[in-house]
Design an enzyme around this catalytic site. Structure first.
Site, short mmCIF file in Angstrom:
data_model
loop_
_atom_site.label_atom_id
_atom_site.label_comp_id
_atom_site.label_asym_id
_atom_site.label_seq_id
_atom_site.Cartn_x
_atom_site.Cartn_y
_atom_site.Cartn_z
N LYS A 14 0.83 -1.21 0.00
CA LYS A 14 0.00 0.00 0.00
C LYS A 14 0.86 1.26 0.00
CE LYS A 14 -2.31 -0.73 3.83
NZ LYS A 14 -1.83 -2.05 4.27
N ARG A 89 -9.14 1.31 8.89
CA ARG A 89 -8.73 -0.07 9.17
C ARG A 89 -9.80 -0.82 9.96
NH1 ARG A 89 -2.84 0.83 8.99
NH2 ARG A 89 -1.73 -1.14 9.05
N ARG A 123 11.38 -7.31 5.22
CA ARG A 123 11.35 -5.86 4.98
C ARG A 123 12.46 -5.15 5.76
NH1 ARG A 123 5.76 -2.67 5.05
NH2 ARG A 123 5.60 -3.28 7.23
N ARG A 153 11.61 -2.76 11.17
CA ARG A 153 10.58 -2.15 12.01
C ARG A 153 10.25 -3.08 13.17
NH1 ARG A 153 5.72 0.05 8.21
NH2 ARG A 153 4.53 -0.97 9.85
N ARG A 164 -0.46 -8.88 13.62
CA ARG A 164 -0.98 -7.87 12.68
C ARG A 164 -1.87 -8.51 11.63
NH1 ARG A 164 4.12 -5.22 10.42
NH2 ARG A 164 2.76 -3.80 9.31
P1 AMP Z 1 1.21 0.72 8.81
O1 AMP Z 1 2.47 1.48 8.58
O2 AMP Z 1 0.04 1.25 8.02
O3 AMP Z 1 1.37 -0.78 8.64
O4 AMP Z 1 0.81 0.97 10.34
C1 AMP Z 1 1.65 0.53 11.39
C2 AMP Z 1 0.86 0.41 12.68
O5 AMP Z 1 0.28 1.69 13.02
C3 AMP Z 1 -0.33 -0.55 12.63
O6 AMP Z 1 0.04 -1.89 12.86
C4 AMP Z 1 -1.20 0.00 13.75
O7 AMP Z 1 -0.70 -0.36 15.02
C5 AMP Z 1 -1.00 1.53 13.60
N1 AMP Z 1 -2.00 2.10 12.68
C6 AMP Z 1 -1.79 2.67 11.46
N2 AMP Z 1 -2.94 3.07 10.91
C7 AMP Z 1 -3.92 2.75 11.79
C8 AMP Z 1 -5.34 2.88 11.79
N3 AMP Z 1 -6.00 3.42 10.75
N4 AMP Z 1 -6.02 2.44 12.89
C9 AMP Z 1 -5.39 1.90 13.93
N5 AMP Z 1 -4.06 1.73 13.99
C10 AMP Z 1 -3.32 2.14 12.94
#
Ligand code: AMP
Length: 207
Positions: A14, A89, A123, A153, A164
């Protein structure tokens, strides 16, 4: 340009596709994950609150992320469209978004689960925002773009990745039906290269 959402499991690509769309169509790329990570790095109250959830592979509470997205969408640069990456999400997030924005299209980047697991495990990321897969680095440990040391990360560690993906299946996957019911869903089977997937994304966007 339109107001677009990118759906897809963690590691579906994404972030990569959102960055390409933002560049091609000159709209802001709004990644809640990036905003949260920046707040953690800066030690803000929001960052302190979010860190425990992110490190556990859990979702940050809806009210926190909804608040920050609502504020972001009010900024001037969102007037001519935007690309949302990692938000919504959950169904409550999607409903909150529908109350403040007119979403035109939800693009679902559809990648098989076994591919996702391999991607997240390999990653490597840089503080500048570049992302790599270990298989393409040939042992190199520094960023090709800025020269800084790459790292994994915290939430890409195996136990967290499993969590996740479980969270994705339970809370985020239902959004596919939510946007399908609104007639806004476009699904892209995303097993090809970054460029091949982007070509498909462009077809959908230019339609
Ligand atoms: P990402 O970089 O989009 O994979 O986001 C990393 C982490 O940030 C996720 O695993 C969640 O813990 C948190 N996070 C990001 N976006 C959201 C969202 N829309 N709602 C809740 N937690 C989020």
């Amino acid at each position: 340009m339109k107001n677009i959402i990118l759906l897809g499991a963690p590691g579906a690509g994404k972030g990569t596709q959102a960055a390409l769309i933002a560049k091609q169509y000159a709209v802001p790329h709004i990644s809640t994950g990036d905003i949260l990570r920046r707040n953690i790095k800066d030690g803000t109250p929001l960052g302190l609150k979010a860190k425990q959830f992110i490190d556990a592979g859990a979702l940050v509470p809806d009210d926190v992320v909804i608040g920050l997205v609502e504020l972001r969408l009010k900024e001037e640069d969102c007037k001519n469209g935007y690309i949302l990456d990692g938000f919504p999400r959950t169904i409550p997030q999607a409903e909150a978004l529908d109350r403040v924005a007119n979403i035109h299209l939800a693009i679902n980047i559809d990648v098989p689960f076994d591919v996702i697991v391999g991607r997240l495990g390999g990653r490597r990321v840089c503080v500048c925002g570049e992302t790599y897969h270990v298989s393409t680095l040939n042992g190199e440990t520094k960023c090709k773009k800025c020269g800084k040391e790459l790292f994994i990360r915290d939430d890409d560690k195996p136990e967290t990745v499993r969590n996740r993906l479980k969270v994705y299946e339970e809370q985020t996957q239902p959004l596919i039906d939510y946007y399908k019911a609104q007639g806004k869903l476009a699904t892209i089977p995303a097993t090809g290269s970054i460029d091949e997937i982007f070509a498909e994304v462009k077809k959908v966007l230019d339609d």
